[in-house]
Design an enzyme around this catalytic site. Sequence first.
Site, PDB file in Angstrom:
ATOM      1  N   LEU A  46       4.976  -0.843   7.601  1.00 44.09           N
ATOM      2  CA  LEU A  46       5.825  -0.468   5.719  1.00 44.09           C
ATOM      3  C   LEU A  46       3.947  -0.705   5.772  1.00 44.09           C
ATOM      4  CD1 LEU A  46       8.982  -2.069   4.821  1.00 44.09           C
ATOM      5  CD2 LEU A  46       8.562   0.405   5.329  1.00 44.09           C
ATOM      6  N   ASP A  47       3.747   0.507   4.492  1.00 45.57           N
ATOM      7  CA  ASP A  47       2.414   0.025   3.674  1.00 45.57           C
ATOM      8  C   ASP A  47       1.919  -1.431   3.355  1.00 45.57           C
ATOM      9  OD1 ASP A  47       1.602   2.291   4.396  1.00 45.57           O
ATOM     10  OD2 ASP A  47       2.603   3.443   2.241  1.00 45.57           O
ATOM     11  N   LYS A  48       1.037  -1.828   3.293  1.00 47.73           N
ATOM     12  CA  LYS A  48       1.422  -3.407   3.237  1.00 47.73           C
ATOM     13  C   LYS A  48       1.781  -3.846   1.789  1.00 47.73           C
ATOM     14  CE  LYS A  48      -2.980  -6.661   2.109  1.00 47.73           C
ATOM     15  NZ  LYS A  48      -4.638  -7.152   0.951  1.00 47.73           N
TER      16      LYS A  48
END
Length: 329
Positions: free
Chosen positions: A138-140
């Site tokens: 997942l993105d940051k």
Amino acid sequence: MKQQFQLTITVPKEQCGKRLDKVLTELLIKYSRSCIKEWIIKRLVSINGIIIDKPDKKVLDYDKIIINVESEKVQQNKAQNIFLDIIYEDEDILIINKSSNILVHPGAGHPDNTILNALLYYYPAISNIPRAGIIHRLDKDTTGLMVVAKTMLAQNNLLKKLRLREIIREYEAIVTGNMIAGGLIDRPIARHLVKRTHMCVCEMGKSAITYYRIVKRFRAHTQLRLRLQSGRTHQIRVHMAYINHPIVGDLKYGCWPPRIPKGASDKFIEILRNFKRQALHAISLRFHHPITNIEMEWYAPLPNDMNQLINAIKNDMDKFSKVTYLSTK
């Protein structure tokens, strides 16, 4: 003093057809991709007894890779005591509810303080699994559910399910604009030619399909439930921006300053401007267990910041409706 060592790897089936440097990076989590590329260019890597000096060489399943290295220092990922919100665990898998503002993998400029470092601390044996068992990222600043494998067999089976699209991932997002109906976006995605940290819709890119349906409509925003058929980097964010409904708070693909609805209160404007992470959450995860084959499903409710954003959007709609009603009387 320099250290001499040898690494031997047999390429798993799921890595067939990939670049040599990418395969080694995924299988040897203790070493950086730049380090691995250097080994290849220096002719320290062989496949089935043949020395390879091209990082983009494609590998086949069951290829035997041998790396002979002389090095003073090899980069290692360290275990760090970072909180993990584990909502399910058995002998084979972990299900994590990821918070915002944390990377999944170490990368350039971010060598530690990631989910991977936390996993190495929580379960040291996972260091023997490629990428510490991480199946997807997942993105940051995206929150929500992730699955992690605790054994090689579980990882191989989960990667196969992911490739066959048997892992169902659903997300919820708050997007800008009042959408009329759900639908699907079928547009290929590639890395941006100029902004190398960005992705974009590009005809030469990889196939990417996003399904979406409306959960709730507001006067200038829409709450969506989304499902991925593919899993490209930043896929939902890129696709929603492409159809001119960027995710609220997305500083990379959205608009800044954010679009302010007509007649919005000062308080609501402040809330929108202070929401500086994409309002995107991996809300559900469903698949058959990689070992027992029992169908399982997990759900993670929206985090507090997204709930507060939704409440602010709803209050803005209610106040605007009252003002509009009184002005027409």
